[in-house]
Design a protein around this motif. Structure first.
Motif, PDB file in Angstrom:
ATOM      1  N   HIS A 234     -16.126 -21.219  26.649  1.00 46.31           N
ATOM      2  CA  HIS A 234     -15.038 -20.887  26.832  1.00 46.31           C
ATOM      3  C   HIS A 234     -14.719 -20.990  28.447  1.00 46.31           C
ATOM      4  O   HIS A 234     -15.039 -21.071  29.441  1.00 46.31           O
ATOM      5  CB  HIS A 234     -15.501 -19.292  27.666  1.00 46.31           C
ATOM      6  CG  HIS A 234     -14.905 -18.111  28.229  1.00 46.31           C
ATOM      7  ND1 HIS A 234     -13.437 -17.316  27.832  1.00 46.31           N
ATOM      8  CD2 HIS A 234     -14.106 -18.205  29.139  1.00 46.31           C
ATOM      9  CE1 HIS A 234     -12.557 -16.288  28.529  1.00 46.31           C
ATOM     10  NE2 HIS A 234     -13.168 -17.554  30.250  1.00 46.31           N
ATOM     11  N   TYR A 269     -14.550 -10.751  24.272  1.00 46.77           N
ATOM     12  CA  TYR A 269     -15.424 -11.235  24.582  1.00 46.77           C
ATOM     13  C   TYR A 269     -15.680 -10.411  25.313  1.00 46.77           C
ATOM     14  O   TYR A 269     -17.206 -11.164  25.468  1.00 46.77           O
ATOM     15  CB  TYR A 269     -14.387 -12.610  25.051  1.00 46.77           C
ATOM     16  CG  TYR A 269     -14.870 -13.617  26.659  1.00 46.77           C
ATOM     17  CD1 TYR A 269     -16.033 -14.260  25.517  1.00 46.77           C
ATOM     18  CD2 TYR A 269     -15.341 -13.284  27.764  1.00 46.77           C
ATOM     19  CE1 TYR A 269     -17.114 -15.122  26.305  1.00 46.77           C
ATOM     20  CE2 TYR A 269     -15.264 -14.484  28.756  1.00 46.77           C
ATOM     21  CZ  TYR A 269     -16.398 -15.017  28.725  1.00 46.77           C
ATOM     22  OH  TYR A 269     -17.405 -16.225  28.726  1.00 46.77           O
ATOM     23  N   GLN A 273     -20.236 -11.023  25.619  1.00 45.68           N
ATOM     24  CA  GLN A 273     -21.172 -10.876  27.010  1.00 45.68           C
ATOM     25  C   GLN A 273     -21.956  -9.718  26.544  1.00 45.68           C
ATOM     26  O   GLN A 273     -22.623 -10.249  27.169  1.00 45.68           O
ATOM     27  CB  GLN A 273     -20.068 -11.247  27.738  1.00 45.68           C
ATOM     28  CG  GLN A 273     -19.566 -12.494  27.962  1.00 45.68           C
ATOM     29  CD  GLN A 273     -18.329 -12.173  29.206  1.00 45.68           C
ATOM     30  OE1 GLN A 273     -17.279 -11.160  29.363  1.00 45.68           O
ATOM     31  NE2 GLN A 273     -18.524 -13.228  30.441  1.00 45.68           N
ATOM     32  N   GLU A 274     -21.699  -8.808  26.688  1.00 42.53           N
ATOM     33  CA  GLU A 274     -22.611  -7.637  26.922  1.00 42.53           C
ATOM     34  C   GLU A 274     -23.511  -7.056  25.602  1.00 42.53           C
ATOM     35  O   GLU A 274     -24.669  -7.719  26.051  1.00 42.53           O
ATOM     36  CB  GLU A 274     -22.207  -6.633  26.588  1.00 42.53           C
ATOM     37  CG  GLU A 274     -22.885  -4.904  26.897  1.00 42.53           C
ATOM     38  CD  GLU A 274     -21.889  -3.770  26.636  1.00 42.53           C
ATOM     39  OE1 GLU A 274     -22.384  -3.172  26.678  1.00 42.53           O
ATOM     40  OE2 GLU A 274     -20.189  -3.903  27.006  1.00 42.53           O
ATOM     41  N   GLY A 277     -24.632 -11.806  25.209  1.00 41.36           N
ATOM     42  CA  GLY A 277     -24.690 -13.396  26.409  1.00 41.36           C
ATOM     43  C   GLY A 277     -25.691 -14.511  26.388  1.00 41.36           C
ATOM     44  O   GLY A 277     -24.812 -15.250  26.487  1.00 41.36           O
ATOM     45  N   LEU A 280     -24.328 -17.177  24.500  1.00 44.84           N
ATOM     46  CA  LEU A 280     -23.012 -17.941  24.974  1.00 44.84           C
ATOM     47  C   LEU A 280     -23.484 -18.854  25.868  1.00 44.84           C
ATOM     48  O   LEU A 280     -23.821 -19.146  26.823  1.00 44.84           O
ATOM     49  CB  LEU A 280     -21.944 -17.005  25.936  1.00 44.84           C
ATOM     50  CG  LEU A 280     -21.734 -15.547  24.628  1.00 44.84           C
ATOM     51  CD1 LEU A 280     -20.955 -14.429  25.385  1.00 44.84           C
ATOM     52  CD2 LEU A 280     -21.693 -15.972  23.374  1.00 44.84           C
ATOM     53  N   GLU A 283     -20.036 -20.467  30.750  1.00 45.36           N
ATOM     54  CA  GLU A 283     -18.482 -20.717  30.708  1.00 45.36           C
ATOM     55  C   GLU A 283     -18.285 -21.927  32.068  1.00 45.36           C
ATOM     56  O   GLU A 283     -18.649 -22.562  32.402  1.00 45.36           O
ATOM     57  CB  GLU A 283     -17.325 -19.548  31.764  1.00 45.36           C
ATOM     58  CG  GLU A 283     -17.848 -18.008  30.846  1.00 45.36           C
ATOM     59  CD  GLU A 283     -16.578 -17.209  31.692  1.00 45.36           C
ATOM     60  OE1 GLU A 283     -16.258 -17.749  32.839  1.00 45.36           O
ATOM     61  OE2 GLU A 283     -16.737 -16.023  31.327  1.00 45.36           O
TER      62      GLU A 283
END
Length: 320
Positions: A234, A269, A273-274, A277, A280, A283
């Motif tokens: 992202h 998204y 993340q919740e 996360g 991932l 960013e």
């Protein structure tokens, strides 16, 4: 998140058409010193057309296949892109993301492949994996999307239709543009915005899955779900770019499920993340520093440390 909103989808088309028209009006009326601003704006808005066609290719624009196909073709016409050949090839990228030997988007060469090619091909590869990365999608477009003989059965007929459609469009539009506005008019109104479009096409696609610590994996070590979740980036761009390109940078949920329409990507998204996360990739923010890290280092496949730059490889191997 998966529910298609017809009003939202068609509003996006209307807004995108308006933004492209605004860009062309600016090109027509602006003094010469302001033209680069409108070339960048128009090319970025044309990238928005591509993103709408991208949703059509994934059947997330409409629940009717024929609507997806025709809107996709119409959105791709101004950028002279055959819809069906892109759609079929892009689905392969989604199926085999970051899998060596199968992913067809920015897969790095193995070192032995680099050794086996001649100096011309090595130089081209170094350029498009390096500071000329923004040209890569032009080579990809020209090399892969007009030869329907590479496809079989129904897909061959679909690709032939898409390719001949854009060729016919170009055969009419380009001479008409040159006849009415001259060669400079063709360059000013089509070629330069088209090059800006390819800048974003190349940039988005390399940034989505490339970083010095994102590993392409051999088939025996590759896991589809893991690669989609942890191998997708992202990246935050200037808000006007995200607006014109319909949040294509919010890319991780798109790889979890390509059925999510663009206008639901941010919501999806936030949910990722919740709930996921920790898995991932962090960013990033679009900048020259970020791009230089990618294009100066991420050249050749390295199974132990993801990538090796060509300059590093030459030093270590004595290659010319």
């Amino acid at each position: 998140m998966f529910v298609q909103d017809r009003r939202q989808a068609w509003t996006t088309v209307a807004v995108n058409v308006l933004m492209v028209i605004l860009g062309y009006v600016g090109i027509a009326l602006a003094p010469g010193f302001l033209l680069p601003i409108f070339w960048v704006w128009t090319g970025t808005a044309l990238t928005g057309f591509f993103v709408i066609g991208h949703d059509c290719g994934h059947r997330s624009f409409s629940n009717q296949k024929w609507v997806n196909d025709w809107v996709g073709h119409l959105c791709f016409l101004p950028i002279i892109y055959p819809f069906h050949s892109w759609r079929i090839g892009h689905n392969q990228h989604h199926k085999y993301t970051n899998k060596m030997g199968d992913d067809n988007a920015w897969e790095p060469w193995r070192k032995e492949e680099y050794d086996n090619f001649g100096p011309v091909m090595r130089s081209i590869y170094h350029l498009v994996r390096g500071r000329m990365w923004w040209m890569a999608s032009i080579l990809h477009w020209a090399n892969l999307h007009f030869d329907w003989r590479k496809f079989q059965g129904k897909q061959r007929e679909q690709v032939r239709f898409s390719a001949l459609l854009v060729v016919a469009f170009a055969a009419i539009a380009f001479p008409t543009l040159i006849a009415t506005l001259g060669v400079w008019g063709f360059v000013k109104f089509w070629l330069l915005p088209w090059l800006v479009y390819h800048f974003w096409m190349s940039t988005f696609t390399i940034v989505h899955h490339t970083a010095p610590d994102i590993q392409f994996k051999e088939p025996e070590a590759w896991h589809e779900a893991e690669s989609q979740l942890t191998g997708t980036v992202h990246c935050n761009y200037p808000r006007w770019v995200e607006f014109l390109c319909h949040d294509i940078n919010v890319h991780i949920p798109h790889h979890i499920s390509s059925a999510i329409p663009w206008y639901n990507l941010r919501k999806a998204y936030a949910s990722l993340q919740e709930n996921w996360g920790e898995y991932l990739y962090p960013e990033s923010n679009f900048s020259w520093g970020m791009m230089s890290e990618i294009v100066d280092r991420c050249h050749l496949y390295d199974e132990n440390r993801c990538y090796q730059s060509i300059s590093e490889y030459k030093k270590s191997s004595g290659a010319r």
